[in-house]
Motif scaffolding. Structure first.
Motif, PDB file in Angstrom:
ATOM      1  N   ARG A   1       0.125  -1.336   0.122  1.00 44.63           N
ATOM      2  CA  ARG A   1      -0.350  -0.282   0.144  1.00 44.63           C
ATOM      3  C   ARG A   1       0.782   1.147  -0.119  1.00 44.63           C
ATOM      4  NH1 ARG A   1      -5.397  -0.049   1.766  1.00 44.63           N
ATOM      5  NH2 ARG A   1      -6.913  -2.045   1.432  1.00 44.63           N
ATOM      6  N   ASP A   2       2.244   0.977   0.608  1.00 43.65           N
ATOM      7  CA  ASP A   2       3.080   1.989   0.231  1.00 43.65           C
ATOM      8  C   ASP A   2       3.592   2.916  -1.177  1.00 43.65           C
ATOM      9  OD1 ASP A   2       3.323   2.609   3.163  1.00 43.65           O
ATOM     10  OD2 ASP A   2       5.417   1.684   3.118  1.00 43.65           O
ATOM     11  N   ALA A   3       3.497   1.881  -2.008  1.00 40.64           N
ATOM     12  CA  ALA A   3       3.822   2.088  -3.112  1.00 40.64           C
ATOM     13  C   ALA A   3       2.212   2.278  -3.899  1.00 40.64           C
ATOM     14  CB  ALA A   3       3.844   1.084  -3.896  1.00 40.64           C
ATOM     15  N   TRP A   4       0.728   2.811  -3.429  1.00 43.71           N
ATOM     16  CA  TRP A   4      -0.023   3.542  -3.735  1.00 43.71           C
ATOM     17  C   TRP A   4      -0.087   4.698  -3.324  1.00 43.71           C
ATOM     18  CZ3 TRP A   4      -4.730  -0.476  -2.015  1.00 43.71           C
ATOM     19  CH2 TRP A   4      -4.932  -1.397  -2.337  1.00 43.71           C
ATOM     20  N   LEU A   5       1.107   4.920  -2.944  1.00 40.16           N
ATOM     21  CA  LEU A   5       0.605   6.417  -2.240  1.00 40.16           C
ATOM     22  C   LEU A   5       0.663   7.942  -3.237  1.00 40.16           C
ATOM     23  CD1 LEU A   5       0.824   6.280   1.453  1.00 40.16           C
ATOM     24  CD2 LEU A   5      -0.713   6.595   0.389  1.00 40.16           C
ATOM     25  N   GLN A   6       1.474   7.150  -4.238  1.00 40.66           N
ATOM     26  CA  GLN A   6       2.361   7.889  -5.352  1.00 40.66           C
ATOM     27  C   GLN A   6       1.553   8.468  -6.167  1.00 40.66           C
ATOM     28  OE1 GLN A   6       5.705   5.785  -7.942  1.00 40.66           O
ATOM     29  NE2 GLN A   6       4.631   3.944  -7.126  1.00 40.66           N
ATOM     30  N   TYR A   7       0.119   7.910  -6.561  1.00 41.58           N
ATOM     31  CA  TYR A   7      -1.163   7.946  -6.932  1.00 41.58           C
ATOM     32  C   TYR A   7      -1.842   8.520  -5.990  1.00 41.58           C
ATOM     33  CZ  TYR A   7       2.023   5.852 -10.411  1.00 41.58           C
ATOM     34  OH  TYR A   7       3.680   4.949 -11.299  1.00 41.58           O
ATOM     35  N   ASP A   8      -1.692   8.853  -5.448  1.00 44.11           N
ATOM     36  CA  ASP A   8      -3.025   8.958  -4.351  1.00 44.11           C
ATOM     37  C   ASP A   8      -2.809  10.996  -3.987  1.00 44.11           C
ATOM     38  OD1 ASP A   8      -4.463   9.600  -1.726  1.00 44.11           O
ATOM     39  OD2 ASP A   8      -4.624   8.133  -1.524  1.00 44.11           O
ATOM     40  N   ALA A   9      -3.459  11.267  -4.208  1.00 34.85           N
ATOM     41  CA  ALA A   9      -3.530  13.158  -4.248  1.00 34.85           C
ATOM     42  C   ALA A   9      -3.310  13.629  -2.841  1.00 34.85           C
ATOM     43  CB  ALA A   9      -4.667  13.677  -4.699  1.00 34.85           C
ATOM     44  N   THR A  10      -4.463  12.939  -2.460  1.00 36.33           N
ATOM     45  CA  THR A  10      -4.370  13.276  -0.267  1.00 36.33           C
ATOM     46  C   THR A  10      -3.498  12.750  -0.193  1.00 36.33           C
ATOM     47  OG1 THR A  10      -5.339  11.100  -0.188  1.00 36.33           O
ATOM     48  CG2 THR A  10      -6.964  12.577  -0.632  1.00 36.33           C
ATOM     49  N   ALA A  11      -2.654  11.916  -0.403  1.00 35.74           N
ATOM     50  CA  ALA A  11      -1.384  11.842  -0.158  1.00 35.74           C
ATOM     51  C   ALA A  11      -0.101  12.794  -0.104  1.00 35.74           C
ATOM     52  CB  ALA A  11      -0.522  10.643  -0.450  1.00 35.74           C
ATOM     53  N   LEU A  12      -0.296  13.278  -1.593  1.00 33.73           N
ATOM     54  CA  LEU A  12       0.424  13.400  -2.711  1.00 33.73           C
ATOM     55  C   LEU A  12       1.081  15.383  -2.146  1.00 33.73           C
ATOM     56  CD1 LEU A  12       0.275  12.799  -6.143  1.00 33.73           C
ATOM     57  CD2 LEU A  12       2.783  12.148  -4.478  1.00 33.73           C
ATOM     58  N   VAL A  13      -0.965  16.183  -1.715  1.00 36.57           N
ATOM     59  CA  VAL A  13      -0.374  17.377  -1.342  1.00 36.57           C
ATOM     60  C   VAL A  13       0.669  17.579  -0.487  1.00 36.57           C
ATOM     61  CG1 VAL A  13      -2.569  17.987  -2.426  1.00 36.57           C
ATOM     62  CG2 VAL A  13      -2.374  17.044   0.230  1.00 36.57           C
ATOM     63  N   ALA A  14       0.900  17.374   0.883  1.00 36.08           N
ATOM     64  CA  ALA A  14       1.861  17.485   1.855  1.00 36.08           C
ATOM     65  C   ALA A  14       3.409  17.461   1.406  1.00 36.08           C
ATOM     66  CB  ALA A  14       1.645  15.990   2.909  1.00 36.08           C
ATOM     67  N   GLY A  15       3.849  16.622   0.672  1.00 36.40           N
ATOM     68  CA  GLY A  15       4.913  16.779  -0.329  1.00 36.40           C
ATOM     69  C   GLY A  15       4.572  17.613  -1.364  1.00 36.40           C
ATOM     70  N   ALA A  16       3.793  18.254  -1.949  1.00 37.01           N
ATOM     71  CA  ALA A  16       3.986  18.854  -3.571  1.00 37.01           C
ATOM     72  C   ALA A  16       5.161  19.773  -3.342  1.00 37.01           C
ATOM     73  CB  ALA A  16       2.782  19.391  -3.355  1.00 37.01           C
ATOM     74  N   GLY A  17       5.916  20.282  -4.748  1.00 32.29           N
ATOM     75  CA  GLY A  17       7.053  21.207  -5.011  1.00 32.29           C
ATOM     76  C   GLY A  17       6.462  22.462  -5.500  1.00 32.29           C
ATOM     77  N   GLU A  18       5.272  22.194  -5.771  1.00 33.21           N
ATOM     78  CA  GLU A  18       4.851  23.630  -5.234  1.00 33.21           C
ATOM     79  C   GLU A  18       3.204  24.219  -5.228  1.00 33.21           C
ATOM     80  OE1 GLU A  18       4.430  25.026  -9.577  1.00 33.21           O
ATOM     81  OE2 GLU A  18       3.413  23.265  -9.841  1.00 33.21           O
ATOM     82  N   ARG A  19       2.765  24.928  -4.446  1.00 33.75           N
ATOM     83  CA  ARG A  19       1.314  25.280  -4.167  1.00 33.75           C
ATOM     84  C   ARG A  19       0.370  25.756  -5.122  1.00 33.75           C
ATOM     85  NH1 ARG A  19       2.135  21.582  -0.644  1.00 33.75           N
ATOM     86  NH2 ARG A  19       2.699  22.685   1.285  1.00 33.75           N
ATOM     87  N   LEU A  20       0.669  24.594  -6.770  1.00 32.81           N
ATOM     88  CA  LEU A  20      -0.481  24.957  -7.401  1.00 32.81           C
ATOM     89  C   LEU A  20      -1.710  25.157  -6.871  1.00 32.81           C
ATOM     90  CD1 LEU A  20      -0.369  25.595 -10.539  1.00 32.81           C
ATOM     91  CD2 LEU A  20      -0.987  22.793 -11.090  1.00 32.81           C
ATOM     92  N   PRO A  21      -2.835  25.934  -7.360  1.00 39.03           N
ATOM     93  CA  PRO A  21      -4.267  26.035  -6.627  1.00 39.03           C
ATOM     94  C   PRO A  21      -4.692  24.918  -7.722  1.00 39.03           C
ATOM     95  CG  PRO A  21      -3.853  27.756  -7.369  1.00 39.03           C
ATOM     96  CD  PRO A  21      -2.592  27.501  -7.871  1.00 39.03           C
ATOM     97  N   LEU A  22      -5.357  23.991  -6.678  1.00 39.08           N
ATOM     98  CA  LEU A  22      -5.993  23.157  -6.645  1.00 39.08           C
ATOM     99  C   LEU A  22      -7.887  23.356  -7.708  1.00 39.08           C
ATOM    100  CD1 LEU A  22      -4.883  20.427  -4.843  1.00 39.08           C
ATOM    101  CD2 LEU A  22      -4.224  21.126  -6.928  1.00 39.08           C
ATOM    102  N   LEU A  23      -8.963  23.279  -8.799  1.00 37.57           N
ATOM    103  CA  LEU A  23     -10.340  24.062  -8.303  1.00 37.57           C
ATOM    104  C   LEU A  23     -11.041  22.455  -8.448  1.00 37.57           C
ATOM    105  CD1 LEU A  23     -12.166  25.215  -8.607  1.00 37.57           C
ATOM    106  CD2 LEU A  23     -11.848  25.712 -11.218  1.00 37.57           C
ATOM    107  N   VAL A  24     -11.929  22.260  -7.246  1.00 39.35           N
ATOM    108  CA  VAL A  24     -12.333  20.856  -8.405  1.00 39.35           C
ATOM    109  C   VAL A  24     -14.231  21.190  -7.862  1.00 39.35           C
ATOM    110  CG1 VAL A  24     -13.254  18.463  -6.757  1.00 39.35           C
ATOM    111  CG2 VAL A  24     -10.248  18.860  -7.125  1.00 39.35           C
TER     112      VAL A  24
END
Length: 276
Positions: A193-216
């Motif tokens: 399951r750790d390998a899954w996190l590279q494709y999970d947006a909720t896991a990726l936001v914490a380490g995102a390299g830029e603060r690109l605004p998300l519109l949902v």
């Protein structure tokens, strides 16, 4: 590339092409809308659209009504298929695994790994092809719906500087925590399951390299809202990380293209401001 459809649309051309993908090892189709500004010889920005489960390039180009707004803003629209295709491509029973359900990842498990590399296709091979073949600049935006909304968020978060903007309709924001994602990730990526996190947006936001605004945008009458989409998980993750998010719950709307068609103009305007 072979052009297989060519239709006049809002002063431009809605085309469909077939090409050989070296990344996926199969022939792929993609929709390309060239707005009227493309006739002037200028290099135009590109909005990449990723569709959801069971879709091909046709769903977006025939149902969303996006060409009108792309023509107004001078944006090329590119809508690829959702998975590799062909007789030698692995498939499964059901709509949520296999063909039409590529989940925009690079599979590591048999029998999927040889062809299911939609992440590399969308991030690398597709824009290289588009920017070489069409009057397209390297100003890129990305958006999508459901499984494609998941893909758009993940790809933007993992590739800082590559996209000017990102948006999503009804995205699967936490695939590692919902049945659609758990089924697909277990098959494509294995049981770690750790390998899954590279494709999970909720896991990726914490380490995102830029603060690109998300519109949902999310309909509150969506039949998949609680079991599969759970936008509150993205809201909580963004709040914890300080990542900018505009989550708009739209009353009365469901998961269909009626919802997308109702708000696609606002999304394209959002991207146009970033791409200007």
């Amino acid at each position: 590339m072979q052009r297989i459809e060519h239709r006049a649309c809002f002063g431009g051309w809605q085309d469909v092409y077939r090409h050989r993908s070296q990344v996926l090892g199969c022939d792929m189709t993609l929709g390309v809308y060239l707005p009227p500004q493309a006739q002037d010889g200028a290099r135009l920005p590109v909005l990449y659209w990723l569709s959801g489960l069971t879709c091909t390039e046709q769903n977006f180009i025939t149902k969303a009504g996006a060409q009108r707004y792309a023509a107004e803003h001078g944006i090329i629209l590119v809508a690829p298929d959702t998975s590799p295709r062909g007789d030698d491509v692995a498939d499964a029973e059901g709509y949520d695994l296999g063909k039409g359900a590529g989940f925009y990842l690079n599979a590591t498990q048999a029998p999927w790994a040889p062809h299911y590399r939609m992440y590399d296709y969308v991030v690398g091979e597709l824009p290289a092809l588009v920017e070489a073949r069409f009057p397209a600049s390297d100003a890129r935006a990305i958006s999508g719906h459901s499984m494609g909304g998941h893909g758009a968020l993940v790809i933007a978060l993992r590739n800082p500087g590559r996209y000017r903007s990102v948006s999503a309709f009804s995205p699967i924001v936490a695939p590692s925590q919902v049945p659609w994602g758990e089924k697909a990730f277990a098959a494509y990526l294995g049981q770690d399951r750790d390998a899954w996190l590279q494709y999970d947006a909720t896991a990726l936001v914490a380490g995102a390299g830029e603060r690109l605004p998300l519109l949902v945008d999310q309909g509150d009458a969506d039949e998949f809202l609680e079991p599969q989409l759970r936008p509150q998980l993205l809201r909580d993750a963004c709040a914890a990380a300080g990542h900018p998010l505009q989550l708009r719950m739209q009353p009365g709307y469901d998961h269909s293209y009626y919802f997308i068609a109702s708000f696609i103009g606002e999304h394209i305007a959002h991207h146009a401001r970033a791409l200007a």
